[in-house]
Design a protein around this motif. Structure first.
Motif, PDB file in Angstrom:
ATOM      1  N   UNK A  13      51.834  50.180  72.002  1.00 30.90           N
ATOM      2  CA  UNK A  13      52.974  50.976  72.460  1.00 30.90           C
ATOM      3  C   UNK A  13      54.083  50.065  72.963  1.00 30.90           C
ATOM      4  N   UNK A  14      53.700  49.005  73.689  1.00 29.73           N
ATOM      5  CA  UNK A  14      54.693  48.046  74.192  1.00 29.73           C
ATOM      6  C   UNK A  14      55.441  47.388  73.030  1.00 29.73           C
ATOM      7  N   UNK A  15      54.714  46.928  72.032  1.00 28.92           N
ATOM      8  CA  UNK A  15      55.343  46.247  70.888  1.00 28.92           C
ATOM      9  C   UNK A  15      56.304  47.189  70.152  1.00 28.92           C
ATOM     10  N   UNK A  16      55.874  48.426  69.953  1.00 30.04           N
ATOM     11  CA  UNK A  16      56.723  49.377  69.246  1.00 30.04           C
ATOM     12  C   UNK A  16      58.004  49.662  70.024  1.00 30.04           C
ATOM     13  N   UNK A  17      57.868  49.884  71.315  1.00 31.74           N
ATOM     14  CA  UNK A  17      59.043  50.177  72.136  1.00 31.74           C
ATOM     15  C   UNK A  17      59.964  48.950  72.232  1.00 31.74           C
ATOM     16  N   UNK A  18      59.366  47.756  72.255  1.00 32.25           N
ATOM     17  CA  UNK A  18      60.181  46.540  72.335  1.00 32.25           C
ATOM     18  C   UNK A  18      61.024  46.386  71.075  1.00 32.25           C
ATOM     19  N   UNK A  78      63.941  48.534  71.198  1.00 32.51           N
ATOM     20  CA  UNK A  78      64.819  48.256  72.337  1.00 32.51           C
ATOM     21  C   UNK A  78      64.739  49.350  73.397  1.00 32.51           C
ATOM     22  N   UNK A  79      63.502  49.842  73.672  1.00 28.05           N
ATOM     23  CA  UNK A  79      63.281  50.861  74.686  1.00 28.05           C
ATOM     24  C   UNK A  79      62.718  50.225  75.963  1.00 28.05           C
ATOM     25  N   UNK A  80      62.758  50.980  77.037  1.00 26.25           N
ATOM     26  CA  UNK A  80      62.266  50.507  78.335  1.00 26.25           C
ATOM     27  C   UNK A  80      60.755  50.269  78.286  1.00 26.25           C
ATOM     28  N   UNK A  81      60.304  49.084  78.726  1.00 31.42           N
ATOM     29  CA  UNK A  81      58.861  48.774  78.678  1.00 31.42           C
ATOM     30  C   UNK A  81      58.344  48.222  80.000  1.00 31.42           C
ATOM     31  N   UNK A  82      59.162  48.183  81.054  1.00 29.84           N
ATOM     32  CA  UNK A  82      58.716  47.590  82.320  1.00 29.84           C
ATOM     33  C   UNK A  82      57.477  48.293  82.862  1.00 29.84           C
TER      34      UNK A  82
END
Length: 541
Positions: free
Chosen positions: A478-483, A486-490
């Motif tokens: 999920x982190x890789x996809x959102x990164x 260019x979505x929020x991943x903090x």
């Protein structure tokens, strides 16, 4: 006649060995030294060892070590029990051991321990001072010396407590039963493995002593998950009150002391951990003013509810009457005997939910054997501003049910069979991450695995790396996809690192995070995440 000659030869050899190897009166087990031991940091028995050192019951070596995993000899053990129990009066006549010369360093200690009933000799007045004492002998010695006798647990029932009960010598079974009733038995790492014939370590004996000298209700010196009991959390029998109330609310136990890990953390680089030990995550919920509260739902008023449940030897009759003031009543019949018939105490409900009773809603009630001891527990699930459970468990020594209240936060727990042992574990979701990072799904926050053992809930997330890793893999995808989008991943990064730390893999997790950002400068991001993980207890500083 040949047998007597053989015994005489053995005792002479033993005595000569003592004279040759220990000509002085220096105590090799407990030499004088500083109490700030350098080798017990993060050790499971550290609080106990420190307490005994503070009381001057034990001292360390001249190099400021305690050597907790070293075995202890019978002579050393004799010296220790004399230090620990100075007020125990002699009950036997003095015995002359043929292998203890008068100038042996432990000569007086051995004789006092023998006269007080802690230790006995072998055939032919042989004491064997240099032999490492087995765990079973150490426990029998303390139990006998303190005059404990089994009241509830019979020797034949030891198999219900210890998986390896068949290896307990016959002579020791009664004393081990008494020691178990009185919470003397400490088994690390598996509370159900007594390992009676393994040489006792210095840490083992220290914890046996701590259990013997600590009064019920005092601060625990030994992590509760390693104290052997009769399957539930009963008071030590020797310290139980003569009368007990009809019902007793047992509050959720304080978490066992967690090993302290000091990561290498600066504001300009990610933290590195120098210890591979799993990091336990915090057991207790945050204060009420830190709770992340979802939007209040407009729930319709509940109607009166009555439910009867039967499971094995337990019959539970539950009733909920919402008007005029909500009342939860429970009657529990065990093996034909009514052991509880009362309302659920209002103070427990108020303390658990921090809510007005009018806002509490009943969700479910069920019985299940959570720990495989053939004594079913009963779970009542409630909802108010979050999800809550009351776990009723039978306490055989008190012949009553205790209550473990548990707050789960804004998401309800899952009861899951993680392993093939057939026992369910609670899986909860750390809702503090939802508040901090506005995460909307329980799949995005760290998980916590809880296990019911010995009348308490234990946070055992670190014990199930495969289960946690499967979830980590999903979060990372999920982190890789959102990164890439260019979505929020903090928030996802914080959750990912929290569970990495819960498995003792903080350094591995940070390396993976850095690889995602390649050559970008993310020092501020890493510093913020590090601070939050420290604030929530995943990184111990």
């Amino acid at each position: 006649m040949k047998t007597n000659r053989w015994h005489i030869i053995l005792t002479l050899v033993a005595a000569i060995a003592v004279l040759i190897t220990h000509p002085s009166q220096t105590n090799p087990a407990f030499p004088m030294g500083e109490a700030g031991f350098t080798d017990v940091q993060n050790h499971w028995a550290q609080p106990c060892i420190k307490e005994l050192a503070d009381r001057q019951i034990i001292t360390g070596y001249s190099d400021n070590t305690f050597r907790p995993n070293n075995p202890i000899t019978r002579a050393e053990f004799a010296a220790l029990v004399n230090q620990a129990f100075p007020t125990v009066q002699p009950t036997r006549r003095r015995q002359n051991f043929v292998d203890i010369p008068t100038d042996f360093w432990a000569y007086d200690a051995i004789n006092r321990a023998s006269q007080k009933g802690f230790l006995s000799g072998y055939i032919g007045s042989v004491f064997n001072p240099l032999v490492n004492i087995p765990r079973v002998q150490a426990l029998v010695a303390i139990s006998n010396g303190l005059g404990f006798k089994p009241q509830q647990l019979s020797p034949e029932q030891l198999g219900d407590v210890f998986l390896d009960s068949a290896t307990i010598p016959d002579y020791a079974k009664e004393a081990i039963a008494a020691a178990t009733e009185n919470w003397l038995v400490v088994n690390y790492p598996n509370v159900r493995q007594l390992q009676p014939n393994r040489p006792a370590t210095r840490a083992d004996v220290a914890t046996f002593i701590c259990q013997a000298i600590t009064n019920f209700g005092e601060n625990a010196l030994v992590p509760s998950q390693y104290i052997a009991r009769i399957s539930v959390d009963d008071q030590p029998l020797a310290q139980m009150p003569l009368t007990t109330p009809e019902t007793e609310a047992v509050t959720e136990s304080d978490p066992p002391e967690t090993p302290s890990i000091t990561p290498d953390i600066t504001l300009n680089k990610p933290p590195e951990t120098s210890s591979p030990e799993p990091q336990q995550i915090p057991d207790s919920p945050p204060p009420e003013n830190q709770l992340f509260q979802p939007q209040a739902e407009a729930l319709p008023p509940q109607e009166p509810i009555e439910k009867n449940i039967e499971f094995d030897n337990l019959m539970a009759e539950f009733a909920f009457n919402p008007r005029p003031t909500p009342k939860f009543s429970l009657k529990m019949t065990r093996r034909g005997e009514v052991v509880l018939d009362d309302n659920i105490p209002e103070d427990i409900l108020k303390n658990l939910t921090s809510s007005n009773l009018d806002t509490i809603r009943f969700l479910d009630i069920r019985t299940i054997d959570l720990d495989g001891d053939r004594e079913p527990e009963l779970i009542i699930d409630l909802q108010s501003r979050g999800y809550y459970s009351l776990i009723y468990h039978y306490r055989p020594l008190a012949r009553q049910y205790g209550i473990i209240p548990k707050s789960w936060g804004i998401w309800r727990y899952d009861l899951t069979e993680i392993t093939d042992d057939g026992l369910p574990r609670f899986v909860g979701y750390d809702y503090r991450f939802a508040r901090e990072f506005n995460l909307q799904s329980q799949s995005q926050v760290p998980i916590q695995v809880w296990e019911y053992r010995g009348g308490q809930l234990h946070n055992v997330t670190a014990n199930y790396p495969e289960f946690v890793t499967r979830r980590l893999d999903r979060v990372w995808r999920d982190i890789e996809q959102r990164y890439r989008q260019n979505q929020e991943i903090r928030g996802l990064l914080a959750a990912y690192m929290a569970n990495q730390y819960s498995l003792g893999q903080g350094e591995l997790g940070w390396r993976k995070v850095r690889s995602l950002f390649e050559d970008r400068n993310i020092s501020d991001l890493l510093a913020d995440l590090t601070q939050f993980l420290q604030d929530t207890g995943y990184i111990q500083s």
